[in-house]
Design a protein around this motif. Structure first.
Motif, mmCIF file in Angstrom:
data_model
loop_
_atom_site.group_PDB
_atom_site.id
_atom_site.type_symbol
_atom_site.label_atom_id
_atom_site.label_comp_id
_atom_site.label_asym_id
_atom_site.label_seq_id
_atom_site.Cartn_x
_atom_site.Cartn_y
_atom_site.Cartn_z
ATOM 1 N N LEU A 144 0.812 -1.215 0.000
ATOM 2 C CA LEU A 144 0.000 0.000 0.000
ATOM 3 C C LEU A 144 0.851 1.273 0.000
ATOM 4 O O LEU A 144 0.382 2.333 0.395
ATOM 5 C CB LEU A 144 -0.941 0.010 1.211
ATOM 6 N N GLY A 145 2.088 1.156 -0.433
ATOM 7 C CA GLY A 145 2.926 2.345 -0.562
ATOM 8 C C GLY A 145 4.108 2.411 0.373
ATOM 9 O O GLY A 145 4.860 3.388 0.348
ATOM 10 N N SER A 146 4.303 1.411 1.208
ATOM 11 C CA SER A 146 5.487 1.416 2.070
ATOM 12 C C SER A 146 6.742 1.340 1.207
ATOM 13 O O SER A 146 6.786 0.604 0.219
ATOM 14 C CB SER A 146 5.437 0.230 3.040
ATOM 15 N N LYS A 147 7.741 2.089 1.589
ATOM 16 C CA LYS A 147 8.944 2.152 0.750
ATOM 17 C C LYS A 147 10.176 2.385 1.614
ATOM 18 O O LYS A 147 10.152 3.169 2.563
ATOM 19 C CB LYS A 147 8.823 3.269 -0.280
ATOM 20 N N SER A 148 11.244 1.699 1.273
ATOM 21 C CA SER A 148 12.553 1.918 1.889
ATOM 22 C C SER A 148 13.574 1.946 0.764
ATOM 23 O O SER A 148 13.809 0.936 0.102
ATOM 24 C CB SER A 148 12.881 0.803 2.889
ATOM 25 N N ALA A 149 14.169 3.115 0.527
ATOM 26 C CA ALA A 149 15.071 3.255 -0.618
ATOM 27 C C ALA A 149 15.935 4.496 -0.452
ATOM 28 O O ALA A 149 15.796 5.259 0.511
ATOM 29 C CB ALA A 149 14.266 3.335 -1.919
ATOM 30 N N CYS A 150 16.823 4.678 -1.411
ATOM 31 C CA CYS A 150 17.628 5.898 -1.490
ATOM 32 C C CYS A 150 17.072 6.725 -2.639
ATOM 33 O O CYS A 150 17.133 6.319 -3.802
ATOM 34 C CB CYS A 150 19.100 5.564 -1.734
ATOM 35 N N GLY A 151 16.483 7.868 -2.308
ATOM 36 C CA GLY A 151 15.871 8.708 -3.324
ATOM 37 C C GLY A 151 16.901 9.496 -4.118
ATOM 38 O O GLY A 151 18.012 9.765 -3.649
ATOM 39 N N PHE A 152 16.520 9.863 -5.329
ATOM 40 C CA PHE A 152 17.430 10.572 -6.229
ATOM 41 C C PHE A 152 16.638 11.541 -7.091
ATOM 42 O O PHE A 152 15.622 11.175 -7.685
ATOM 43 C CB PHE A 152 18.180 9.573 -7.111
ATOM 44 N N SER A 153 17.086 12.792 -7.142
ATOM 45 C CA SER A 153 16.457 13.806 -7.981
ATOM 46 C C SER A 153 17.401 14.164 -9.119
ATOM 47 O O SER A 153 18.494 14.693 -8.886
ATOM 48 C CB SER A 153 16.121 15.057 -7.161
ATOM 49 N N ARG A 154 16.986 13.871 -10.333
ATOM 50 C CA ARG A 154 17.828 14.158 -11.491
ATOM 51 C C ARG A 154 17.974 15.664 -11.710
ATOM 52 O O ARG A 154 19.049 16.145 -12.085
ATOM 53 C CB ARG A 154 17.233 13.500 -12.733
ATOM 54 N N LEU A 155 16.908 16.400 -11.480
ATOM 55 C CA LEU A 155 16.965 17.850 -11.666
ATOM 56 C C LEU A 155 17.929 18.489 -10.671
ATOM 57 O O LEU A 155 18.762 19.329 -11.039
ATOM 58 C CB LEU A 155 15.564 18.445 -11.511
ATOM 59 N N SER A 156 17.834 18.091 -9.414
ATOM 60 C CA SER A 156 18.743 18.631 -8.394
ATOM 61 C C SER A 156 20.183 18.246 -8.696
ATOM 62 O O SER A 156 21.107 19.050 -8.520
ATOM 63 C CB SER A 156 18.344 18.114 -7.008
ATOM 64 N N PHE A 157 20.369 17.017 -9.168
ATOM 65 C CA PHE A 157 21.723 16.562 -9.464
ATOM 66 C C PHE A 157 22.310 17.313 -10.656
ATOM 67 O O PHE A 157 23.516 17.583 -10.694
ATOM 68 C CB PHE A 157 21.718 15.058 -9.739
ATOM 69 N N LEU A 158 21.475 17.672 -11.621
ATOM 70 C CA LEU A 158 21.950 18.453 -12.763
ATOM 71 C C LEU A 158 22.443 19.822 -12.301
ATOM 72 O O LEU A 158 23.513 20.285 -12.720
ATOM 73 C CB LEU A 158 20.834 18.605 -13.791
ATOM 74 N N VAL A 159 21.670 20.467 -11.425
ATOM 75 C CA VAL A 159 22.090 21.768 -10.883
ATOM 76 C C VAL A 159 23.370 21.610 -10.067
ATOM 77 O O VAL A 159 24.267 22.459 -10.117
ATOM 78 C CB VAL A 159 20.964 22.371 -10.020
#
Length: 244
Positions: A144-159
């Motif tokens: 139902l949406g539980s999540k354990s991970a390492c998030g990543f933002s491509r836009l933030s990483f580009l900046v």
């Protein structure tokens, strides 16, 4: 940095198109992250999200050391341009206090600001994702949406990559900048510093007064003029002449 970006982009799993969303609003995660919900999985993802912070902190020490060397060279060279008091930890007389963390504010403030900016951009690029959805009995519901991970933002990483590239170019330009030398370079060599600290014998407590480096009126040895830090009037050395 570019190579790291290619690797991270290749191991990311994106649920939004293009560059995705900014920061923690991104739904992209790293495939190399752990999906476990125990302490080991959480610590692994937290470490993965912060490893870049550690690497940049190590690099910051290198940048700080570089700018400290540049600032010291400028401070030393200025002693040949105008009369100044020596910098010491506990000033007396006309002496000046040493800089906080060995850097003048014109170096320390921008360097600290850039460091904070890069650390913030890193926190927006890689971050811990942990969502626990539980049923009324307190049991974790995985579908139902539980999540354990390492998030990543491509836009933030580009900046972040653009910012880091600009910083690298700035450091490279400053490293290649050819400074006009008015006094023999000393760096941290005590022999060179000592050689510049032999004023005429008639000066009283010159270390407590404002001094300037140059050719002194007294102190010639066998007809060879003498250069030193002195409280008296000094002249600029002439190219091609011998001095001691």
């Amino acid at each position: 940095m570019i190579a790291a970006g290619v690797v991270i982009f290749s191991v990311s799993i994106s649920n939004d198109g293009g560059l995705g969303s900014w920061g923690t609003s991104s739904t992209t995660t790293l495939s190399i992250g752990s999906s476990r919900f125990d302490a080991t999985g959480t610590l692994f993802n937290a470490g993965l999200a912060n490893v870049a912070q550690l690497l940049f902190s190590i690099g910051y020490l290198t940048f700080n050391g570089l700018f400290t060397c540049i600032a010291n060279a400028i401070e030393w060279d200025n002693l040949a341009l105008s009369r100044k008091g020596l910098r010491v930890t506990k000033p007396e007389g006309q002496q000046r206090s040493s800089y906080f963390l060995q850097l003048p504010f014109r170096f320390a403030v921008p360097l600290t600001g850039v460091s904070c900016l890069v650390h913030w951009l890193m926190s927006q690029s890689l971050f811990l994702v942990r969502i626990d959805i539980q049923d009324p009995n307190g049991k974790l519901v995985l579908n139902l949406g539980s999540k354990s991970a390492c998030g990543f933002s491509r836009l933030s990483f580009l900046v972040l990559c653009i910012t880091f590239t600009l910083i690298f170019c700035l450091v490279l330009v400053m490293s290649l900048w050819r400074w006009r030398i008015n006094i023999p370079l000393a760096a941290s060599c005590s022999l060179v510093i000592s050689a510049a600290c032999h004023p005429p014998l008639d000066e009283v407590d010159p270390h407590l007064k404002a001094v300037q480096w140059g050719v002194t009126a007294k102190g010639a040895v066998n007809g060879i003029e003498h250069c030193s830090l002195s409280t008296n009037a000094v002249e600029k050395p002439q190219y091609g002449r011998r001095y001691v």
